[in-house]
Scaffold this active site. Structure first.
Site, PDB file in Angstrom:
ATOM      1  N   VAL A  54      68.227  19.206  -5.160  1.00 19.83           N
ATOM      2  CA  VAL A  54      67.528  19.576  -6.387  1.00 19.83           C
ATOM      3  C   VAL A  54      66.197  18.830  -6.511  1.00 19.83           C
ATOM      4  O   VAL A  54      65.131  19.442  -6.573  1.00 19.83           O
ATOM      5  CB  VAL A  54      68.416  19.299  -7.618  1.00 19.83           C
ATOM      6  CG1 VAL A  54      67.667  19.630  -8.902  1.00 19.83           C
ATOM      7  CG2 VAL A  54      69.705  20.126  -7.535  1.00 19.83           C
ATOM      8  N   GLN A  55      66.237  17.488  -6.551  1.00 18.15           N
ATOM      9  CA  GLN A  55      65.012  16.700  -6.714  1.00 18.15           C
ATOM     10  C   GLN A  55      64.332  16.384  -5.386  1.00 18.15           C
ATOM     11  O   GLN A  55      63.118  16.206  -5.327  1.00 18.15           O
ATOM     12  CB  GLN A  55      65.324  15.394  -7.449  1.00 18.15           C
ATOM     13  CG  GLN A  55      65.502  15.531  -8.943  1.00 18.15           C
ATOM     14  CD  GLN A  55      64.204  15.822  -9.683  1.00 18.15           C
ATOM     15  OE1 GLN A  55      63.110  15.531  -9.205  1.00 18.15           O
ATOM     16  NE2 GLN A  55      64.327  16.417 -10.865  1.00 18.15           N
ATOM     17  N   HIS A 138      68.033   9.254 -11.788  1.00 18.55           N
ATOM     18  CA  HIS A 138      69.058   9.449 -12.813  1.00 18.55           C
ATOM     19  C   HIS A 138      69.781   8.113 -12.953  1.00 18.55           C
ATOM     20  O   HIS A 138      70.094   7.463 -11.950  1.00 18.55           O
ATOM     21  CB  HIS A 138      70.023  10.547 -12.366  1.00 18.55           C
ATOM     22  CG  HIS A 138      70.946  11.058 -13.433  1.00 18.55           C
ATOM     23  ND1 HIS A 138      70.681  10.949 -14.779  1.00 18.55           N
ATOM     24  CD2 HIS A 138      72.142  11.705 -13.347  1.00 18.55           C
ATOM     25  CE1 HIS A 138      71.657  11.510 -15.471  1.00 18.55           C
ATOM     26  NE2 HIS A 138      72.564  11.962 -14.624  1.00 18.55           N
ATOM     27  N   SER A 284      55.046  36.068 -39.393  1.00 16.46           N
ATOM     28  CA  SER A 284      54.933  36.734 -40.688  1.00 16.46           C
ATOM     29  C   SER A 284      55.481  35.851 -41.802  1.00 16.46           C
ATOM     30  O   SER A 284      56.292  34.938 -41.561  1.00 16.46           O
ATOM     31  CB  SER A 284      55.710  38.052 -40.660  1.00 16.46           C
ATOM     32  OG  SER A 284      57.114  37.797 -40.626  1.00 16.46           O
TER      33      SER A 284
END
Length: 362
Positions: A54-55, A138, A284
């Site tokens: 992943v990293q 991490h 709105s």
């Protein structure tokens, strides 16, 4: 002057202070610590990126493109090894098995999954000779060391750079000339060089700016965020609204457009750019009134869930669940089945059709 005092004087002289909502925090930007300085700090280092899932790809490729000496360590023969080769890493030159990469590296970027970090730790630990640095993205392995068994020797630096996004986003934004914000932390400064090393690496991997944290705070906030608004809560909230619309006779396309498509394509870019009040101001008056009236009930309904979640993270229960589940030999098969069920649910099947109808896809 002792090392602790030197370290904190260094923080005062090298870090900018910025006001975040009335709270002053320490940050490091590319202005205080430019890329050229990062290259100088790490010119004699070999950065061994362990893991190419992943990293790993984003961080290693960004470091390589920024001119640092980088090698990759990965198990031979798997899909990720082949992916590394396809990305230009050369076996025997810049791509090695994990043991050899750890031997060669002076900075070991430990970017395997949390479960894999536990499994591979003996190999990494034996190669942590005095003066090396052990880098995480991490805080899991260190914070829950009683559960993971990851206890570094006292004579190495232990540092963290945690990009606030996926490795894919880190790489994509780098190629676009942008940066992904990251947190940084020092758990152990054995050499007196940990601060320079961690900031240089943070700049090198492509961080926009770096903000100070601790390993414990990083993992507590990260696990809460992933299970909360970033992934778990957002799916739960979107699905609940979609189901209510469908149960009251709305078609799948209408329910998806009013629940997901308008959020991601129209409104998220507005509050990402200038904040929630600016997004409200550009809707709105009917939408404004409804949002202001209903944000309180939604806050009150969900805060107890977040409090329970944080408590489970803090006491380690959530970490243990992750370790137990992700360590099972059939974990990947189970995950694939869960993701398949998500992908094939009516809401996301409707979403697949809606995405095809976007103007840029026609």
């Amino acid at each position: 002057m002792n090392r602790w005092l030197c370290h904190h004087l260094k923080l005062k002289t090298k870090m900018a202070q910025m006001n975040f909502g009335g709270v002053t925090e320490n940050v490091v930007t590319r202005e205080e610590f430019p890329l050229e300085k990062a290259r100088e700090v790490l010119k004699n280092e070999t950065i061994a990126v362990i893991g190419y899932g992943v990293q790993g790809p984003g961080q290693s490729l960004n470091l390589r493109d920024n001119g640092f000496n980088v090698i990759v360590g990965q198990r031979k023969g798997g899909k990720t090894w082949e992916k590394a080769v396809a990305d230009g890493w050369v076996p025997g030159e810049t791509l090695f098995d994990i043991d050899e990469a750890c031997q060669r590296g002076t900075i070991i970027q430990y970017l395997l999954s949390d479960a894999a970090q536990i499994e591979v730790w003996p190999t990494v630990k034996k190669n942590l000779t005095p003066g090396k640095a052990l880098y995480f993205s991490h805080g899991f392995g260190i914070t829950y060391k009683e559960r993971t068994g990851i206890v570094p020797p006292a004579d190495v630096d232990v540092i963290l750079v945690a990009p606030k996004g996926s490795g894919t986003s880190l790489r994509t934004m780098f190629l676009e000339g942008r940066g992904l914000n990251s947190s940084f932390a020092i758990f152990q400064d054995a050499t007196g060089k940990a601060w320079d090393r961690v900031i240089a690496l943070g700049i090198g991997v492509g961080s926009g700016y770096l903000f100070e944290t601790t390993f414990k705070r990083e993992v507590y906030s990260d696990l809460t965020g992933e299970r909360g608004t970033l992934m778990g809560a957002i799916q739960g909230l979107l699905l609940a609204q979609y189901e209510v619309l469908r149960e009251n006779g709305h078609t799948p396309s209408e329910a998806f457009n009013e629940t997901v498509e308008e959020l991601t394509q129209s409104l998220m870019p507005l509050f990402a750019k200038n904040g929630m009040d600016w997004m409200y101001a550009n809707c709105s008056t009917t939408a404004q009134r409804g949002a202001l009236d209903w944000m309180g009930p939604f806050h009150d309904a969900t805060k107890p869930v977040f409090e329970k979640l944080y408590s489970e993270v803090k006491c380690g229960n959530e970490a243990q669940r992750s370790i137990d589940t992700n360590s099972k030999p059939d974990y990947r098969e189970g995950l694939d089945a869960e993701l398949k069920a998500l992908r094939e649910s009516e809401m996301w099947q409707a979403g697949a059709v809606v995405r095809k109808l976007r103007p840029e896809n026609n």
